[in-house]
Design a protein around this motif. Structure first.
Motif, PDB file in Angstrom:
ATOM      1  N   PRO A 124     103.805  -0.900   5.373  1.00 12.58           N
ATOM      2  CA  PRO A 124     104.882  -0.133   6.023  1.00 12.58           C
ATOM      3  C   PRO A 124     106.155  -0.028   5.188  1.00 12.58           C
ATOM      4  CG  PRO A 124     103.906  -1.680   7.562  1.00 12.58           C
ATOM      5  CD  PRO A 124     103.311  -1.972   6.222  1.00 12.58           C
ATOM      6  N   GLU A 125     106.452  -1.043   4.406  1.00 13.46           N
ATOM      7  CA  GLU A 125     107.689  -1.018   3.613  1.00 13.46           C
ATOM      8  C   GLU A 125     107.614  -0.056   2.428  1.00 13.46           C
ATOM      9  OE1 GLU A 125     105.162  -4.528   2.311  1.00 13.46           O
ATOM     10  OE2 GLU A 125     105.849  -3.765   4.236  1.00 13.46           O
ATOM     11  N   VAL A 132     103.870   6.651   6.091  1.00 12.29           N
ATOM     12  CA  VAL A 132     102.617   6.765   5.334  1.00 12.29           C
ATOM     13  C   VAL A 132     101.833   5.488   5.611  1.00 12.29           C
ATOM     14  CG1 VAL A 132     101.543   6.985   3.068  1.00 12.29           C
ATOM     15  CG2 VAL A 132     103.690   8.175   3.536  1.00 12.29           C
ATOM     16  N   ILE A 133     100.706   5.633   6.312  1.00 10.79           N
ATOM     17  CA  ILE A 133      99.963   4.444   6.747  1.00 10.79           C
ATOM     18  C   ILE A 133      98.751   4.126   5.881  1.00 10.79           C
ATOM     19  CG2 ILE A 133     100.778   4.515   9.106  1.00 10.79           C
ATOM     20  CD1 ILE A 133      98.153   5.892   9.881  1.00 10.79           C
ATOM     21  N   ALA A 134      98.291   5.110   5.099  1.00 13.88           N
ATOM     22  CA  ALA A 134      97.112   4.873   4.257  1.00 13.88           C
ATOM     23  C   ALA A 134      97.032   5.953   3.191  1.00 13.88           C
ATOM     24  CB  ALA A 134      95.844   4.871   5.096  1.00 13.88           C
ATOM     25  N   GLN A 135      96.202   5.675   2.209  1.00 10.70           N
ATOM     26  CA  GLN A 135      95.878   6.667   1.194  1.00 10.70           C
ATOM     27  C   GLN A 135      94.386   6.931   1.288  1.00 10.70           C
ATOM     28  OE1 GLN A 135      97.807   6.605  -2.635  1.00 10.70           O
ATOM     29  NE2 GLN A 135      95.814   6.781  -3.610  1.00 10.70           N
ATOM     30  N   LEU A 136      94.044   8.197   1.449  1.00  8.50           N
ATOM     31  CA  LEU A 136      92.644   8.596   1.529  1.00  8.50           C
ATOM     32  C   LEU A 136      92.158   8.969   0.138  1.00  8.50           C
ATOM     33  CD1 LEU A 136      92.817  10.942   4.666  1.00  8.50           C
ATOM     34  CD2 LEU A 136      92.389   8.476   4.597  1.00  8.50           C
TER      35      LEU A 136
END
Length: 176
Positions: A124-125, A132-136
């Motif tokens: 989160p930081e 932005v919670i993830a990278q796909l």
């Protein structure tokens, strides 16, 4: 707190569907469950004194739908030429409690399933408000998965709700 629908879909087993879109030369994504509909870019009503992050309002079936300039809101200053004809509004849920918001993007690219193994969580930081919670990991390159409940800060949500009430009252004057 993240919406219960966004974070678990992004990091649990199996495949989850994501809406992939272009924004300032980047690929971004939203969980399919957070997307209500897609609209071609209509003419927006933008009264004076609106913040730059608010692209305007669209009359969506008698409802004043606020449309956020997502590129500006996320501070993406990369200037990539965008043909206005291909811009879209993603009508997203879980952005404001109990209401919908339009997200102006450069172009919607795809709706596709992504396996959990292709989804790397982002701390989160590492992004403002942890949006932005993830990278796909996609064949054409990475996409940044956004949590619609974290796109706006609490103060921005309050101001947008106020502006939306005013736009709805103005719209009601014309339909009365």
């Amino acid at each position: 707190m993240a919406s219960p629908r966004a974070r678990p879909d992004a990091v649990t087993g199996g495949e989850t569907h994501y809406l992939i879109f272009a924004l300032a030369g980047l690929r971004c994504a939203l969980p399919r469950g957070a997307v209500r509909e897609l609209l071609p870019l209509p003419r927006l009503s933008r009264p004076p004194s609106m913040p730059a992050t608010l692209a305007g309002f669209v009359n969506l079936g008698g409802e004043a739908l606020p449309v956020l300039a997502l590129r500006h809101l996320l501070g993406l200053t990369r200037t990539v030429p965008v043909e206005p004809l291909y811009r879209h509004i993603i009508v997203a849920e879980d952005t404001l409690p109990g209401s919908r918001v339009g997200l102006l993007v450069d172009r919607v690219l795809d709706l596709r399933p992504v396996a959990a193994a292709q989804c790397q969580p982002v701390p989160p930081e590492d992004s403002l408000n942890g949006c932005v919670i993830a990278q796909l990991s996609l064949p054409e390159g990475p996409a940044h998965l956004l949590d619609p409940a974290r796109i706006l800060l609490a103060q921005e949500q309050a101001r947008l709700e106020e502006l939306t009430r005013k736009a709805a009252a103005r719209l009601d004057e014309w339909t009365a």
